[in-house]
Structures are given as C-alpha cells and as structure tokens.
Motif scaffolding. Sequence first.
Motif, PDB file in Angstrom:
ATOM      1  N   ALA A  94     -31.546  10.235 -12.077  1.00 31.03           N
ATOM      2  CA  ALA A  94     -30.881  10.753 -10.780  1.00 31.03           C
ATOM      3  C   ALA A  94     -30.602   9.771  -9.658  1.00 31.03           C
ATOM      4  N   GLU A  95     -31.773   8.909  -9.665  1.00 30.72           N
ATOM      5  CA  GLU A  95     -31.902   8.173  -8.326  1.00 30.72           C
ATOM      6  C   GLU A  95     -31.146   6.895  -8.437  1.00 30.72           C
ATOM      7  N   ASP A  96     -30.422   6.769  -9.685  1.00 33.71           N
ATOM      8  CA  ASP A  96     -29.620   5.388  -9.994  1.00 33.71           C
ATOM      9  C   ASP A  96     -28.245   5.769  -9.607  1.00 33.71           C
ATOM     10  N   ALA A  97     -27.907   6.981  -9.262  1.00 29.11           N
ATOM     11  CA  ALA A  97     -26.646   7.386  -9.053  1.00 29.11           C
ATOM     12  C   ALA A  97     -26.363   6.993  -7.490  1.00 29.11           C
ATOM     13  N   LEU A  98     -25.004   6.368  -7.345  1.00 28.58           N
ATOM     14  CA  LEU A  98     -24.421   6.377  -6.142  1.00 28.58           C
ATOM     15  C   LEU A  98     -23.366   7.305  -5.684  1.00 28.58           C
ATOM     16  N   PRO A  99     -23.374   7.899  -4.409  1.00 29.01           N
ATOM     17  CA  PRO A  99     -22.391   8.910  -4.034  1.00 29.01           C
ATOM     18  C   PRO A  99     -20.911   7.978  -4.295  1.00 29.01           C
ATOM     19  N   THR A 100     -20.137   8.912  -4.510  1.00 29.40           N
ATOM     20  CA  THR A 100     -18.645   8.578  -4.804  1.00 29.40           C
ATOM     21  C   THR A 100     -17.658   8.337  -3.695  1.00 29.40           C
ATOM     22  N   PRO A 101     -17.336   7.183  -3.101  1.00 27.40           N
ATOM     23  CA  PRO A 101     -16.615   6.898  -1.735  1.00 27.40           C
ATOM     24  C   PRO A 101     -15.712   7.981  -1.518  1.00 27.40           C
ATOM     25  N   PRO A 102     -15.304   8.514  -0.296  1.00 22.28           N
ATOM     26  CA  PRO A 102     -14.420   9.527   0.003  1.00 22.28           C
ATOM     27  C   PRO A 102     -13.115   9.027  -0.284  1.00 22.28           C
ATOM     28  N   GLY A 103     -12.257   9.932  -0.726  1.00 23.21           N
ATOM     29  CA  GLY A 103     -10.907   9.808  -1.054  1.00 23.21           C
ATOM     30  C   GLY A 103     -10.742   9.261  -2.521  1.00 23.21           C
ATOM     31  N   ILE A 104     -11.736   9.324  -3.368  1.00 25.84           N
ATOM     32  CA  ILE A 104     -11.707   8.620  -4.676  1.00 25.84           C
ATOM     33  C   ILE A 104     -11.464   9.819  -5.709  1.00 25.84           C
ATOM     34  N   ASP A 105     -10.323   9.417  -6.413  1.00 25.16           N
ATOM     35  CA  ASP A 105      -9.899  10.233  -7.697  1.00 25.16           C
ATOM     36  C   ASP A 105     -11.192  10.044  -8.767  1.00 25.16           C
ATOM     37  N   GLU A 106     -12.303  10.650  -9.027  1.00 22.42           N
ATOM     38  CA  GLU A 106     -13.291  10.773 -10.073  1.00 22.42           C
ATOM     39  C   GLU A 106     -12.660  10.624 -11.305  1.00 22.42           C
ATOM     40  N   ARG A 107     -11.486  11.354 -11.722  1.00 19.17           N
ATOM     41  CA  ARG A 107     -10.896  11.024 -12.995  1.00 19.17           C
ATOM     42  C   ARG A 107     -10.605   9.545 -13.291  1.00 19.17           C
ATOM     43  N   LEU A 108     -10.520   8.912 -12.390  1.00 22.33           N
ATOM     44  CA  LEU A 108      -9.856   7.480 -12.481  1.00 22.33           C
ATOM     45  C   LEU A 108     -10.930   6.292 -11.922  1.00 22.33           C
ATOM     46  N   PHE A 109     -11.784   6.894 -11.278  1.00 21.59           N
ATOM     47  CA  PHE A 109     -13.013   5.907 -10.907  1.00 21.59           C
ATOM     48  C   PHE A 109     -14.093   5.640 -11.681  1.00 21.59           C
ATOM     49  N   VAL A 110     -14.351   4.335 -11.991  1.00 20.69           N
ATOM     50  CA  VAL A 110     -15.233   3.881 -13.047  1.00 20.69           C
ATOM     51  C   VAL A 110     -16.717   3.595 -12.356  1.00 20.69           C
ATOM     52  N   ALA A 111     -17.497   4.562 -12.213  1.00 23.42           N
ATOM     53  CA  ALA A 111     -18.680   4.226 -11.362  1.00 23.42           C
ATOM     54  C   ALA A 111     -19.510   3.065 -11.782  1.00 23.42           C
ATOM     55  N   SER A 112     -19.708   2.893 -12.857  1.00 20.91           N
ATOM     56  CA  SER A 112     -20.330   1.623 -13.450  1.00 20.91           C
ATOM     57  C   SER A 112     -19.745   0.491 -12.907  1.00 20.91           C
ATOM     58  N   VAL A 113     -18.408   0.069 -12.984  1.00 18.38           N
ATOM     59  CA  VAL A 113     -17.967  -1.063 -12.377  1.00 18.38           C
ATOM     60  C   VAL A 113     -18.308  -1.187 -10.868  1.00 18.38           C
ATOM     61  N   ALA A 114     -18.358   0.044 -10.162  1.00 18.82           N
ATOM     62  CA  ALA A 114     -18.656  -0.086  -8.770  1.00 18.82           C
ATOM     63  C   ALA A 114     -20.190  -0.696  -8.377  1.00 18.82           C
ATOM     64  N   LYS A 115     -21.064   0.193  -9.407  1.00 19.07           N
ATOM     65  CA  LYS A 115     -22.358  -0.560  -9.361  1.00 19.07           C
ATOM     66  C   LYS A 115     -22.463  -1.956  -9.660  1.00 19.07           C
ATOM     67  N   ALA A 116     -21.754  -2.377 -10.714  1.00 22.48           N
ATOM     68  CA  ALA A 116     -21.962  -3.965 -11.121  1.00 22.48           C
ATOM     69  C   ALA A 116     -21.705  -4.568  -9.744  1.00 22.48           C
ATOM     70  N   MET A 117     -20.405  -4.442  -9.222  1.00 20.38           N
ATOM     71  CA  MET A 117     -20.005  -4.999  -8.038  1.00 20.38           C
ATOM     72  C   MET A 117     -20.882  -4.697  -6.685  1.00 20.38           C
ATOM     73  N   LYS A 118     -21.767  -3.906  -6.641  1.00 15.16           N
ATOM     74  CA  LYS A 118     -22.648  -3.818  -5.698  1.00 15.16           C
ATOM     75  C   LYS A 118     -23.743  -4.463  -5.783  1.00 15.16           C
ATOM     76  N   VAL A 119     -24.074  -5.034  -7.214  1.00 15.43           N
ATOM     77  CA  VAL A 119     -25.136  -5.860  -7.464  1.00 15.43           C
ATOM     78  C   VAL A 119     -24.786  -7.476  -7.096  1.00 15.43           C
ATOM     79  N   LEU A 120     -23.798  -7.678  -7.184  1.00 15.54           N
ATOM     80  CA  LEU A 120     -23.006  -8.907  -6.823  1.00 15.54           C
ATOM     81  C   LEU A 120     -23.052  -8.977  -5.299  1.00 15.54           C
ATOM     82  N   GLU A 121     -22.633  -7.826  -4.692  1.00 18.90           N
ATOM     83  CA  GLU A 121     -22.543  -8.047  -3.381  1.00 18.90           C
ATOM     84  C   GLU A 121     -23.894  -8.141  -2.613  1.00 18.90           C
ATOM     85  N   ALA A 122     -25.116  -7.755  -3.380  1.00 15.11           N
ATOM     86  CA  ALA A 122     -26.171  -7.821  -2.726  1.00 15.11           C
ATOM     87  C   ALA A 122     -26.581  -9.392  -2.435  1.00 15.11           C
ATOM     88  N   PHE A 123     -26.034 -10.305  -2.719  1.00 17.98           N
ATOM     89  CA  PHE A 123     -26.123 -11.822  -2.495  1.00 17.98           C
ATOM     90  C   PHE A 123     -25.302 -12.260  -1.282  1.00 17.98           C
TER      91      PHE A 123
END
Length: 279
Positions: A16-45
């Motif tokens: 559960a600690e790996d989960a990130l909160p869904t940004p506001p205004g997001i349609d969760e039916r269309l939002f791919v959380a795993s893509v958001a997490k992958a981009m967060k890894v790239l943005e760490a640099f």
Amino acid sequence: MAPPPTKTEMAPLATAEDALPTPPGIDERLFVASVAKAMKVLEAFDRTSTNLSLSDIAIRTGLGRSASQRFIYTLERLGYLDRDEPTKRYALSRKVFRFAHQAASSNIGLEAAYPAMRELAEQTRETISWVEVDGAEIVIIATVPSTHISSVNLPVGTRFPALSSSSGQMLLAHSAPSHVEKVWAASHPSVPQRTKAANAAEMMRILETVKGIGFAVTEKNMEQGSISVSAPVHDRAGRAIGAINLSTLTTRYDRASAIRDLAPVVARAALKATETLIS
C-alpha cells in the motif's frame, strides 16, 4: 545493461505504501497509474542529482523500494536509464534526448524566434534564451550562449519559479487572473520574498505593470549577481506563447542600465519574432 535480479535480490511485491494519490480532476477510468509512477522515476533526476541509487529514487518518488526497483528495472531494459555496475547507481540515458529533440524541432514559436535570438546575441554578446511556462515554473527551451568569458549559463531544461522570473512574469501577465491565482498557490516559497508580493492580488498588480510596459526585468543572486530581461512573443490569436530572454551579469549592467540599454533591443527582437510567426 544489468542482468535481471535474482529471486534473493528482488524486492517484495508492491504494498500500500507504493501507491501514489491520484491527482485532482483525474478520470480514474482512463488514468494509467503505472505510467504516472514510471514518469515520477524519470523526474527524480535533475541538474543537481544526475546519479541516484535505488534508495535515493525510492525516497524522491515516494513509491517505496519495491515499486521503485521494478520501475527502474523496466526503464533500464527499455533504454531510458543507465546503470553503473561498480556503484549500482542510475542515470538518465541518451535515449531521453530523443524527446527533447522532437519537442524543440516541432516548436513553431522557437523556429520563428531563433533568427531574432541569434541577431540579439550577436548585438549584445549576452546569453539569449527561448523560455516557456510550465505550470508554476519556466523552462529554458533553447539558448544562444554568451561570447563573454564570464556569463550566465542557462542549459536547456533549466527551470525557475515563474512568478519571480522576468520571462514568467511577462508570460503570466497575459493570463487570466484565475490562472495567476493557481500559479501563485503552487509557487515556490521564495516567490513572495523575491517579488515583494504578499498575495496573489499584489502579484497581479506587478504583472499588469510589466504587461503595460512590454518587458520585465528581474535580478538573481546565483554564483554571480545576474539580471534578466524578457519580452513576449505572440501568436496569431494574440496569445503570449513564449518569451525571448536576455541574461547578463551585474558586473556589466545594473538594473537601470539594463532597462535603458537592453530592454528596448529585447522588446524589438520579440516583436520581430512575433511578426515572423504571424506572417
């Protein structure tokens, strides 16, 4: 490229600690959380953290160690991360530059402005940049370096808080007040101190002033004191889509001389770029 981790090396499955909160205004039916997490890894640099360990990435992303390991492994296998075997640290790979090149080469504002930027650089010998707003920040999209031995270095991708930068002020001055309020709320804590604005209403008055005169001037205390002068470039619809920025050192210009000598030529360059864009 590193071999796949063995069973003993692999982190446990996601928790559960790996989960990130869904940004506001997001349609969760269309939002791919795993893509958001992958981009967060790239943005760490970033500019100050070009090489990171697994632990560093887990801390910076908030994903947790197990999720971070899986995303790192996937991104490395896809060629977007490089791993240094002796240190087991990661860095963005050269493949990432593909996106920067494509973004710059398809930027019609930059294409129209670049000849004026080159001319301005030759005329002043200062650092000239094409700048756009990204949320509460500005980002340097392209730069013509100064020919002075001592100069302001603004690599492509450099970011600053928008409201305290001359380019950001110039571009946001053409935005709706409701948008400026959102940017103010999302801005870095240094913005009120640097702008002397106590709230969004005061910030909007500053923006109205720079909009009226057609250019903005700000000062920064980096390794050396610097002054930034910016003017907007408009598209056919009258939208300010980017700014031409000139950055110089306070050893060559103080604020008064920058306004007197540099602001008019920056404004003319921006006007020339606008005319090229809408012609």
